[in-house]
Design a protein around this motif. Structure first.
Motif, PDB file in Angstrom:
ATOM      1  N   ARG A 100      48.163  53.969  50.528  1.00  0.00           N
ATOM      2  CA  ARG A 100      49.558  54.378  50.386  1.00  0.00           C
ATOM      3  C   ARG A 100      50.405  53.191  49.923  1.00  0.00           C
ATOM      4  NH1 ARG A 100      47.476  57.575  54.223  1.00  0.00           N
ATOM      5  NH2 ARG A 100      47.977  59.807  54.090  1.00  0.00           N
ATOM      6  N   GLY A 101      50.017  52.624  48.826  1.00  0.00           N
ATOM      7  CA  GLY A 101      50.787  51.516  48.263  1.00  0.00           C
ATOM      8  C   GLY A 101      50.552  50.228  49.005  1.00  0.00           C
ATOM      9  N   ASN A 102      51.457  49.889  49.924  1.00  0.00           N
ATOM     10  CA  ASN A 102      51.306  48.666  50.700  1.00  0.00           C
ATOM     11  C   ASN A 102      50.753  48.908  52.100  1.00  0.00           C
ATOM     12  OD1 ASN A 102      52.091  46.629  48.922  1.00  0.00           O
ATOM     13  ND2 ASN A 102      54.254  47.108  49.220  1.00  0.00           N
ATOM     14  N   ARG A 103      50.353  50.117  52.393  1.00  0.00           N
ATOM     15  CA  ARG A 103      49.815  50.414  53.728  1.00  0.00           C
ATOM     16  C   ARG A 103      48.694  51.443  53.625  1.00  0.00           C
ATOM     17  NH1 ARG A 103      52.605  55.179  55.459  1.00  0.00           N
ATOM     18  NH2 ARG A 103      54.235  55.676  53.956  1.00  0.00           N
ATOM     19  N   GLY A 104      48.025  51.634  54.763  1.00  0.00           N
ATOM     20  CA  GLY A 104      46.883  52.534  54.767  1.00  0.00           C
ATOM     21  C   GLY A 104      45.588  51.759  54.614  1.00  0.00           C
ATOM     22  N   ALA A 105      44.522  52.449  54.341  1.00  0.00           N
ATOM     23  CA  ALA A 105      43.211  51.812  54.236  1.00  0.00           C
ATOM     24  C   ALA A 105      43.152  50.903  53.011  1.00  0.00           C
ATOM     25  CB  ALA A 105      42.125  52.879  54.156  1.00  0.00           C
ATOM     26  N   ARG A 106      42.561  49.743  53.198  1.00  0.00           N
ATOM     27  CA  ARG A 106      42.454  48.751  52.126  1.00  0.00           C
ATOM     28  C   ARG A 106      41.152  48.937  51.349  1.00  0.00           C
ATOM     29  NH1 ARG A 106      42.600  42.100  52.953  1.00  0.00           N
ATOM     30  NH2 ARG A 106      41.642  41.562  50.945  1.00  0.00           N
ATOM     31  N   THR A 107      41.243  48.751  50.059  1.00  0.00           N
ATOM     32  CA  THR A 107      40.048  48.776  49.213  1.00  0.00           C
ATOM     33  C   THR A 107      40.106  47.599  48.250  1.00  0.00           C
ATOM     34  OG1 THR A 107      40.004  51.193  49.253  1.00  0.00           O
ATOM     35  CG2 THR A 107      38.701  50.108  47.552  1.00  0.00           C
ATOM     36  N   ASP A 108      39.150  46.703  48.359  1.00  0.00           N
ATOM     37  CA  ASP A 108      38.999  45.637  47.364  1.00  0.00           C
ATOM     38  C   ASP A 108      37.944  46.071  46.364  1.00  0.00           C
ATOM     39  OD1 ASP A 108      40.765  44.262  48.927  1.00  0.00           O
ATOM     40  OD2 ASP A 108      39.472  42.510  49.245  1.00  0.00           O
ATOM     41  N   VAL A 109      38.195  45.810  45.116  1.00  0.00           N
ATOM     42  CA  VAL A 109      37.297  46.313  44.087  1.00  0.00           C
ATOM     43  C   VAL A 109      37.402  45.423  42.850  1.00  0.00           C
ATOM     44  CG1 VAL A 109      39.012  47.871  43.055  1.00  0.00           C
ATOM     45  CG2 VAL A 109      36.600  48.456  42.918  1.00  0.00           C
ATOM     46  N   VAL A 110      36.307  45.306  42.125  1.00  0.00           N
ATOM     47  CA  VAL A 110      36.377  44.757  40.772  1.00  0.00           C
ATOM     48  C   VAL A 110      36.407  45.948  39.823  1.00  0.00           C
ATOM     49  CG1 VAL A 110      35.174  43.509  38.954  1.00  0.00           C
ATOM     50  CG2 VAL A 110      35.254  42.566  41.274  1.00  0.00           C
ATOM     51  N   THR A 111      37.498  46.052  39.084  1.00  0.00           N
ATOM     52  CA  THR A 111      37.622  47.127  38.100  1.00  0.00           C
ATOM     53  C   THR A 111      37.138  46.604  36.758  1.00  0.00           C
ATOM     54  OG1 THR A 111      39.578  47.868  39.298  1.00  0.00           O
ATOM     55  CG2 THR A 111      39.176  48.856  37.137  1.00  0.00           C
ATOM     56  N   SER A 160      33.859  32.227  51.159  1.00  0.00           N
ATOM     57  CA  SER A 160      32.539  32.623  50.686  1.00  0.00           C
ATOM     58  C   SER A 160      32.673  33.125  49.253  1.00  0.00           C
ATOM     59  CB  SER A 160      31.940  33.723  51.580  1.00  0.00           C
ATOM     60  OG  SER A 160      32.784  34.861  51.606  1.00  0.00           O
ATOM     61  N   VAL A 161      31.545  33.430  48.635  1.00  0.00           N
ATOM     62  CA  VAL A 161      31.553  33.970  47.274  1.00  0.00           C
ATOM     63  C   VAL A 161      30.750  35.259  47.262  1.00  0.00           C
ATOM     64  CG1 VAL A 161      30.700  33.598  44.920  1.00  0.00           C
ATOM     65  CG2 VAL A 161      31.929  31.762  46.102  1.00  0.00           C
ATOM     66  N   GLY A 162      31.368  36.325  46.799  1.00  0.00           N
ATOM     67  CA  GLY A 162      30.674  37.592  46.635  1.00  0.00           C
ATOM     68  C   GLY A 162      29.959  37.609  45.295  1.00  0.00           C
ATOM     69  N   VAL A 163      28.689  37.978  45.321  1.00  0.00           N
ATOM     70  CA  VAL A 163      27.874  37.972  44.097  1.00  0.00           C
ATOM     71  C   VAL A 163      27.580  39.411  43.702  1.00  0.00           C
ATOM     72  CG1 VAL A 163      25.733  37.179  43.028  1.00  0.00           C
ATOM     73  CG2 VAL A 163      26.846  35.774  44.793  1.00  0.00           C
ATOM     74  N   MET A 164      27.913  39.745  42.458  1.00  0.00           N
ATOM     75  CA  MET A 164      27.698  41.108  41.958  1.00  0.00           C
ATOM     76  C   MET A 164      26.677  41.128  40.825  1.00  0.00           C
ATOM     77  SD  MET A 164      31.752  41.923  41.864  1.00  0.00           S
ATOM     78  CE  MET A 164      32.126  40.186  42.120  1.00  0.00           C
ATOM     79  N   ASP A 165      25.880  42.173  40.812  1.00  0.00           N
ATOM     80  CA  ASP A 165      25.000  42.436  39.672  1.00  0.00           C
ATOM     81  C   ASP A 165      25.836  43.212  38.650  1.00  0.00           C
ATOM     82  OD1 ASP A 165      23.233  43.910  37.907  1.00  0.00           O
ATOM     83  OD2 ASP A 165      21.592  43.289  39.228  1.00  0.00           O
ATOM     84  N   VAL A 166      26.074  42.605  37.512  1.00  0.00           N
ATOM     85  CA  VAL A 166      26.996  43.219  36.550  1.00  0.00           C
ATOM     86  C   VAL A 166      26.437  44.530  36.016  1.00  0.00           C
ATOM     87  CG1 VAL A 166      28.218  42.915  34.367  1.00  0.00           C
ATOM     88  CG2 VAL A 166      27.909  40.959  35.901  1.00  0.00           C
ATOM     89  N   ALA A 167      25.163  44.541  35.682  1.00  0.00           N
ATOM     90  CA  ALA A 167      24.569  45.747  35.090  1.00  0.00           C
ATOM     91  C   ALA A 167      24.529  46.894  36.100  1.00  0.00           C
ATOM     92  CB  ALA A 167      23.164  45.435  34.586  1.00  0.00           C
ATOM     93  N   LYS A 168      24.211  46.577  37.345  1.00  0.00           N
ATOM     94  CA  LYS A 168      24.099  47.622  38.370  1.00  0.00           C
ATOM     95  C   LYS A 168      25.443  47.963  39.013  1.00  0.00           C
ATOM     96  CE  LYS A 168      19.317  46.442  39.568  1.00  0.00           C
ATOM     97  NZ  LYS A 168      18.423  45.806  40.569  1.00  0.00           N
ATOM     98  N   ARG A 169      26.451  47.142  38.724  1.00  0.00           N
ATOM     99  CA  ARG A 169      27.798  47.377  39.274  1.00  0.00           C
ATOM    100  C   ARG A 169      27.778  47.418  40.801  1.00  0.00           C
ATOM    101  NH1 ARG A 169      29.759  46.454  34.188  1.00  0.00           N
ATOM    102  NH2 ARG A 169      30.015  48.331  32.920  1.00  0.00           N
ATOM    103  N   THR A 170      27.073  46.456  41.398  1.00  0.00           N
ATOM    104  CA  THR A 170      27.008  46.422  42.858  1.00  0.00           C
ATOM    105  C   THR A 170      27.154  44.994  43.382  1.00  0.00           C
ATOM    106  OG1 THR A 170      24.591  46.248  42.790  1.00  0.00           O
ATOM    107  CG2 THR A 170      25.529  48.457  43.079  1.00  0.00           C
ATOM    108  N   LEU A 171      27.734  44.906  44.579  1.00  0.00           N
ATOM    109  CA  LEU A 171      27.783  43.634  45.299  1.00  0.00           C
ATOM    110  C   LEU A 171      26.406  43.423  45.923  1.00  0.00           C
ATOM    111  CD1 LEU A 171      29.776  41.357  46.361  1.00  0.00           C
ATOM    112  CD2 LEU A 171      30.048  42.797  48.383  1.00  0.00           C
ATOM    113  N   VAL A 172      25.751  42.324  45.572  1.00  0.00           N
ATOM    114  CA  VAL A 172      24.366  42.135  46.024  1.00  0.00           C
ATOM    115  C   VAL A 172      24.211  41.026  47.049  1.00  0.00           C
ATOM    116  CG1 VAL A 172      23.343  43.085  43.927  1.00  0.00           C
ATOM    117  CG2 VAL A 172      23.866  40.625  44.033  1.00  0.00           C
TER     118      VAL A 172
END
Lengths: 383, 177
Positions: A100-111, A160-172
């Motif tokens: 809900r804009g600035n409140r509610g459940a948080r979602t972090d994502v790489v778009t 820390s550093v989050g590592v993603m597989d670019v082709a699979k589009r997943t945090l690994v």
């Protein structure tokens, strides 16, 4: 009366003889040329007064009119981090949303956005919602050298550093940092980070994103006395890290781990007596020829390292010498050099407009203003 | 000529008309605009002493918390909560104070002592938009978070939405910076 009648007849006949304008089609949307022209630039506006609604604006700084300058844009939420692929037609934005804009459940994502259409084509969820919300730089989100992995800086405030597989589009994977920050790509598939005690740690990762090797450069600078800016320029695998008081620390990032390089003086004695120092929001850049650009200010002292400055100094990093001083039309805050053989130097100025200079001559060409920007404090030359 | 972009940004954000020659000059005028030049708690004491012809003794916590040059703001980066419905040490209504912070070491001109200041962000609403202030004394890059004001320190709160920043005294520094 005859004259009036004649004029009316001529008008009527004229409009009857002229061809009608064609009917416009509904639903037409433009696409962008691929690859982008080398001199185009992403302007990142963090929208400091309403951070929920940042944006990435693609501009052509060579164009003379706003109509030609503004090529397109997309959103980037809550002080996003940005990275570009050189091998895939896509760019990446690490951002944070609330339901809900600035409140509610948080979602972090790489778009993931596609370059031709600037449309979101995929999302990589950053499980755990640990993305660092920090004033943007160029090293909070980075692709590995082979572009197989995407790495995002996390801050909770544990780092820390989050590592993603670019082709699979997943945090690994998530690599815990020992009191360090940022993601400086290192070698084929690794990264390095600067640490609070003045050291640097390097990790090399395997194809699955797991840590294959770790290496530390023990404390090599004094954070209190002469801190390294965490905003280096990386040219052909060599990182150039300016320091608060006007030195340059080279760190070789081309191999499996970071190797300390030369340290040299940026400020000749005359200017040192006037306390010329580097400073700014994004104070460094380099062009394809390897010329390094740095915002400088006189009368520097403790606390002036983000003030920006009235000049940009240009350095030959091989000869470790200053090539040029560019006096800015308006006080500079952030800079970026464009790609290609005839680079432009773009300067976010104190009025939050963007001044465009011919980099080789320092001649001011135009000012980009009124293109919907508010706080465009970092720019990224296209890849 | 604009000599400091932070001043310019402040001006943009406050939409004020201001002197552009220096941070101090500009912020002084901004404070007058915002609060009408109101006196602050300890100022009458100084006036009374001055009236008796004695040198003004140091006031305990001098200055205007709605101005950037207030002494506790020596390493702040954001909106001053005193301008946003809060105070220098209380968050505005409906916002949550972040429990983790960066710190600065600021000299209080009132008693000449160096104090450890905790800059706690107030979170959960969009940017306040009033009284932006950025000073960077002893600020260091983000690889040393405890003294880095570039982070959004709305950490450990329900929302990372940044609203404004308060300045809490943690204690007297035992060693001068």
């Amino acid at each position: 009366m005859r004259t009036v009648l004649l004029a009316w007849l001529m008008m009527t006949m004229g409009s009857a003889l002229a061809a009608d304008l064609p009917v416009d089609n509904v639903g037409k949307t433009l696409t962008l040329p691929q690859p982008y022209p080398a001199h185009w630039v992403w302007v990142q506006d963090i929208a400091f007064e309403h951070m929920l609604d940042g944006k990435m604006i693609l501009v052509d700084p060579r164009a003379a009119t706003l109509r030609e300058q503004f090529k397109g844009m997309f959103n980037s939420s809550n002080i996003a981090a940005f990275a570009q692929s050189a091998t895939r037609p896509e760019v990446y934005v690490a951002e944070t949303f609330y339901e809900r804009g600035n409140r509610g459940a948080r979602t972090d994502v790489v778009t993931v956005y596609d370059k031709p259409n600037l449309r979101p084509i995929a999302e990589i969820p950053l499980t755990g919602n640990k993305r660092a919300s920090v004033m943007p730089g160029r090293h909070a989100l980075a692709l590995s050298g082979d572009e197989s992995l995407l790495m995002a800086y996390f801050f909770t405030p544990a780092t820390s550093v989050g590592v993603m597989d670019v082709a699979k589009r997943t945090l690994v994977n998530e690599v815990t940092l020992p009191g360090c920050a940022q993601v400086y790509p290192t070698g084929k598939r690794g990264f390095s980070s600067l640490c609070a005690n003045g050291s640097m740690v390097s990790f090399q990762l395997d194809a699955a994103g797991k840590v294959a090797s770790t290496h530390v450069i023990e404390r090599f600078f004094d954070v209190d006395q002469d801190a390294l800016f965490e905003k280096p320029v990386i040219v052909n695998g060599m990182g150039y890290f300016p320091t608060f008081t006007g030195n340059m620390q080279e760190i070789n990032l081309s191999g499996e781990y970071a190797v300390l390089g030369a340290r040299w003086n940026l400020v000749p004695e005359t200017e040192r007596q006037q306390n010329w120092r580097p400073g700014g929001a994004m104070l460094t850049s380099a062009d394809d020829a390897g010329r390094l650009y740095l915002i400088m200010h006189p009368d520097g002292k403790e606390g002036t390292h983000k003030d920006g400055g009235p000049e940009v100094w240009v350095f030959d990093v091989v000869k470790q010498t200053r090539l040029q001083r560019i006096t800015l039309k308006t006080w500079g805050v952030s800079i970026e050099a464009t790609r290609g053989p005839d680079p432009l130097l773009l300067v976010t100025n104190a009025d939050m407009n963007i001044d465009v200079y011919e980099a080789k001559t320092g001649k001011h060409q135009r000012t980009l203003a009124h293109f919907g920007q508010e706080t465009p404090i970092i720019m990224h030359a296209v890849r | 000529m604009i000599t400091n972009w932070l001043d310019a940004l402040t001006e943009r954000m406050t939409r004020g008309v201001a002197q552009r020659t220096s941070r101090r000059g500009f912020l002084g005028s901004m404070g007058a605009t915002l609060i009408g030049g109101a006196a602050f708690p300890l100022l009458p004491v100084a006036r009374a002493d001055a009236a008796e012809g004695q040198p003004s003794p140091p006031t305990q916590d001098p200055g205007d918390p709605t101005t950037c040059d207030y002494w506790r703001n020596c390493s702040i980066d954001g909106y001053l909560c005193s301008c946003c419905g809060g105070t220098m040490n209380s968050c505005p209504p409906g916002t949550d104070m972040a429990p983790v912070t960066w710190i600065g070491t600021c000299r209080n001109p009132g008693d000449g002592k160096d104090y450890i200041i905790s800059y706690n962000d107030c979170c959960g609403k969009t940017s306040c938009g009033a009284c932006f202030c950025n000073r960077n004394e002893r600020d260091r890059p983000i690889y040393r978070p405890g003294t880095a004001n570039d982070y959004n320190w709305c950490v450990g709160t329900k929302s990372i939405a940044y609203h404004c920043t308060v300045t809490l005294i943690l204690g007297v520094a035992t060693k001068s910076p």
